[in-house]
Design a protein around this motif. Sequence first.
Motif, mmCIF file in Angstrom:
data_model
loop_
_atom_site.group_PDB
_atom_site.id
_atom_site.type_symbol
_atom_site.label_atom_id
_atom_site.label_comp_id
_atom_site.label_asym_id
_atom_site.label_seq_id
_atom_site.Cartn_x
_atom_site.Cartn_y
_atom_site.Cartn_z
ATOM 1 N N PRO A 68 0.807 -1.225 0.000
ATOM 2 C CA PRO A 68 0.000 0.000 0.000
ATOM 3 C C PRO A 68 0.840 1.275 0.000
ATOM 4 N N ALA A 69 0.289 2.282 -0.638
ATOM 5 C CA ALA A 69 0.933 3.603 -0.626
ATOM 6 C C ALA A 69 -0.166 4.640 -0.843
ATOM 7 N N TRP A 70 0.188 5.893 -0.670
ATOM 8 C CA TRP A 70 -0.742 6.990 -0.949
ATOM 9 C C TRP A 70 -0.292 7.688 -2.222
ATOM 10 N N LEU A 71 -1.213 7.888 -3.147
ATOM 11 C CA LEU A 71 -0.884 8.646 -4.355
ATOM 12 C C LEU A 71 -1.412 10.068 -4.181
ATOM 13 N N VAL A 72 -0.511 11.036 -4.259
ATOM 14 C CA VAL A 72 -0.906 12.433 -4.069
ATOM 15 C C VAL A 72 -1.315 12.993 -5.429
ATOM 16 N N LEU A 79 2.687 19.904 -3.498
ATOM 17 C CA LEU A 79 3.637 20.931 -3.038
ATOM 18 C C LEU A 79 3.874 20.808 -1.540
ATOM 19 N N THR A 80 2.790 20.544 -0.801
ATOM 20 C CA THR A 80 2.949 20.394 0.651
ATOM 21 C C THR A 80 3.928 19.267 0.974
ATOM 22 N N VAL A 81 3.751 18.138 0.283
ATOM 23 C CA VAL A 81 4.623 16.991 0.570
ATOM 24 C C VAL A 81 6.069 17.333 0.212
ATOM 25 N N MET A 82 6.249 17.947 -0.963
ATOM 26 C CA MET A 82 7.616 18.227 -1.416
ATOM 27 C C MET A 82 8.310 19.267 -0.541
ATOM 28 N N PRO A 308 7.584 14.518 -18.165
ATOM 29 C CA PRO A 308 8.567 13.465 -18.455
ATOM 30 C C PRO A 308 8.615 12.362 -17.401
ATOM 31 N N MET A 309 8.325 12.683 -16.160
ATOM 32 C CA MET A 309 8.246 11.660 -15.115
ATOM 33 C C MET A 309 6.887 11.832 -14.431
ATOM 34 N N SER A 310 5.963 10.873 -14.638
ATOM 35 C CA SER A 310 4.593 11.063 -14.137
ATOM 36 C C SER A 310 4.512 10.980 -12.620
ATOM 37 N N LEU A 311 5.335 10.109 -12.046
ATOM 38 C CA LEU A 311 5.295 9.882 -10.591
ATOM 39 C C LEU A 311 6.699 9.943 -10.025
ATOM 40 N N VAL A 312 6.819 10.414 -8.806
ATOM 41 C CA VAL A 312 8.088 10.278 -8.086
ATOM 42 C C VAL A 312 7.823 9.420 -6.855
ATOM 43 N N ALA A 313 8.609 8.351 -6.722
ATOM 44 C CA ALA A 313 8.470 7.477 -5.552
ATOM 45 C C ALA A 313 9.737 7.635 -4.724
ATOM 46 N N GLY A 314 9.592 8.178 -3.618
ATOM 47 C CA GLY A 314 8.447 8.774 -3.011
ATOM 48 C C GLY A 314 8.926 9.573 -1.801
ATOM 49 N N ASP A 332 4.222 5.428 6.438
ATOM 50 C CA ASP A 332 3.500 5.219 5.176
ATOM 51 C C ASP A 332 4.292 5.839 4.032
ATOM 52 N N MET A 333 4.116 5.252 2.844
ATOM 53 C CA MET A 333 4.798 5.780 1.655
ATOM 54 C C MET A 333 3.834 6.649 0.852
ATOM 55 N N LEU A 334 4.373 7.756 0.331
ATOM 56 C CA LEU A 334 3.572 8.633 -0.536
ATOM 57 C C LEU A 334 4.260 8.741 -1.890
ATOM 58 N N LEU A 335 3.464 8.674 -2.948
ATOM 59 C CA LEU A 335 3.984 8.875 -4.294
ATOM 60 C C LEU A 335 3.555 10.259 -4.757
ATOM 61 N N LEU A 336 4.505 11.018 -5.306
ATOM 62 C CA LEU A 336 4.153 12.336 -5.828
ATOM 63 C C LEU A 336 3.548 12.154 -7.206
ATOM 64 N N GLY A 337 2.295 12.506 -7.350
ATOM 65 C CA GLY A 337 1.610 12.371 -8.646
ATOM 66 C C GLY A 337 1.801 13.648 -9.454
ATOM 67 N N LEU A 338 2.936 13.751 -10.136
ATOM 68 C CA LEU A 338 3.233 15.002 -10.850
ATOM 69 C C LEU A 338 2.265 15.207 -12.017
ATOM 70 N N ALA A 339 2.017 14.134 -12.777
ATOM 71 C CA ALA A 339 1.117 14.260 -13.927
ATOM 72 C C ALA A 339 -0.302 14.583 -13.449
ATOM 73 N N ALA A 340 -0.728 13.913 -12.389
ATOM 74 C CA ALA A 340 -2.086 14.147 -11.867
ATOM 75 C C ALA A 340 -2.201 15.556 -11.282
ATOM 76 N N GLY A 341 -1.176 15.983 -10.545
ATOM 77 C CA GLY A 341 -1.205 17.316 -9.939
ATOM 78 C C GLY A 341 -1.260 18.414 -10.990
ATOM 79 N N ASN A 342 -0.621 18.175 -12.126
ATOM 80 C CA ASN A 342 -0.600 19.188 -13.184
ATOM 81 C C ASN A 342 -1.960 19.392 -13.847
ATOM 82 N N VAL A 343 -2.854 18.406 -13.732
ATOM 83 C CA VAL A 343 -4.187 18.579 -14.342
ATOM 84 C C VAL A 343 -5.259 18.647 -13.257
ATOM 85 N N ASP A 344 -4.845 18.986 -12.051
ATOM 86 C CA ASP A 344 -5.798 19.118 -10.940
ATOM 87 C C ASP A 344 -6.851 20.185 -11.301
#
Length: 477
Positions: A68-72, A79-82, A308-314, A332-344
């Motif tokens: 399991p992980a959390w996808l942001v 931004l908060t996570v980073m 260019p990189m959709s996700l950063v783990a993590g 817990d692990m979080l994945l940075l959803g860069l592609a998803a965040g860009n189309v929020d």
Amino acid sequence: MTTPLPEDTSLTPPPGCPAHGLAARGLAADGLRRLYGPEAEADPMGLYEKLRAEHGEVAPVLLHGDLPAWLVLGHAANLTVMRTPSRFSRDSRRWTAFQEGLVTADSPLMPVIAWQPLCVFADGEEHRRLRGAVTDGLNRFDRRGIRRFVTRFTDLLVQEFGPTGRAELVAQFAEHLPMLVMTQVIGMPEEYGPRLVAAARDLMKGTETAIASNDYVVETLRRTIERKRVTPGSDFVSWLMQHEAGLTDDEVLEHVRVVLLAANETTVNLIADTLKLVLTDVRFRAHLSGGHMTLSDALDQVLWDAVPMSLVAGRWATGDTELGGQQIKAGDMLLLGLAAGNVDPAIRPDLSKPLYGNRSHLAFGGGPHECPGQDIGRAIAESGIDILLTRLPDLHLAVPEEELSWSSAWLSRHLVDLPVQFTPRAEPEEEPAVAAPTATLPPAPPAPPAPPAPPIGATAPRHRRSWWNALLGRFRR
Ligand code: HEM
């Protein structure tokens, strides 16, 4: 009478597993979506939108092995996570799944998340020490210097396919240019370039020769370091060795390797997707006659829409905390959803609206680990495409746009190919070949038993792994 089938518990994590905690919070483990496998890879953006609809800014997901992980998914939440390393650490050793022995040594996650003594996995003072040396070294290059390298290698690549009037720009251009330029940035003899490109392509594609290719990269770097100790130059390796942070030889080698690999796949993708955009988007064509989209705009748009990189783990939670309405547990692990965040939708209610000049996308990450090579990557892509379009002004797609396709892995997606046509160019008479040996430079180390170093422009199987996976080499040596 039939015996009732036992309840299928194969996806139900045992007590102690973080997924059990998720389940206890009303998220049944078998109700979680997998971020891997054919369905996820067929349409990653569609999957992110389903997750956003179901969970909002932060969604529980399952990784390989159903860990399991959390996808942001939210722009602000990413931004908060980073930007809050005190809550979200880069140190993967914190992961509960590691501590509970749930990640097997052969897990496909290992290359990406197994901790190594690199700036990528460091926090705080150790991160500042290692990263300070990397950024100081990279910052010594200016755009003009990079453009000189890019011009030279773009011309050599065009020389290879120019006379034919046809090319496949992913395999014959995008996959070569960044690594060739990076050999100059790090201070390697030019003739190492083509073999290094071949080794890097092999690493990314995850073929059975990847270990030999990694060995080749490491051996080449080791020789370069030895040479720079005797004869330092104006290059990244020499600057890293001389830096006041006092990096050991191993630290220098591993950080040069990280920089090479981090620079390569991301910039390959950026070039390929931007070329696709400029060849297919009428707004770019219109710009040539005074319309709207410049090359720089096209790069911005790609950094928003085709990251260019959709996700950063993590990142890993340092303590129990709340994010996007979800209760995150320590470890817990979080994945940075860069592609998803860009189309929020919270920041982009209308996706068709162009974002030229707007650099608040997540493509380069953010906070203390924000990509330190972004100016170099952007300069390679922008200058390379600019020079290519100048040399081949009538460059156009050789197939209908609908025939272009992408292949996806969990961390990134890649344009499969980009066939083009143009008016054939006469071969220049006196240009030296790209791999021409020079008498004064030491010989290139022996080629690995595999892969064979294909000539510039050769095509290869198109299943690629992330550059993060290429870091696996450290564990396999
Ligand atoms: C142009 C395409 C590029 C993109 C889209 C890109 C993107 C990224 C992203 C998303 C990260 C992770 C940030 C985080 O964890 O918050 C990263 C890290 C990194 N990138 Fe890039 N990158 C690119 C080019 C480059 C180049 C050309 C170099 C080197 C010259 C480079 C060197 C690095 C390094 C060393 C890190 C690790 C930094 C750290 O953990 O402190 N990248 N990049």
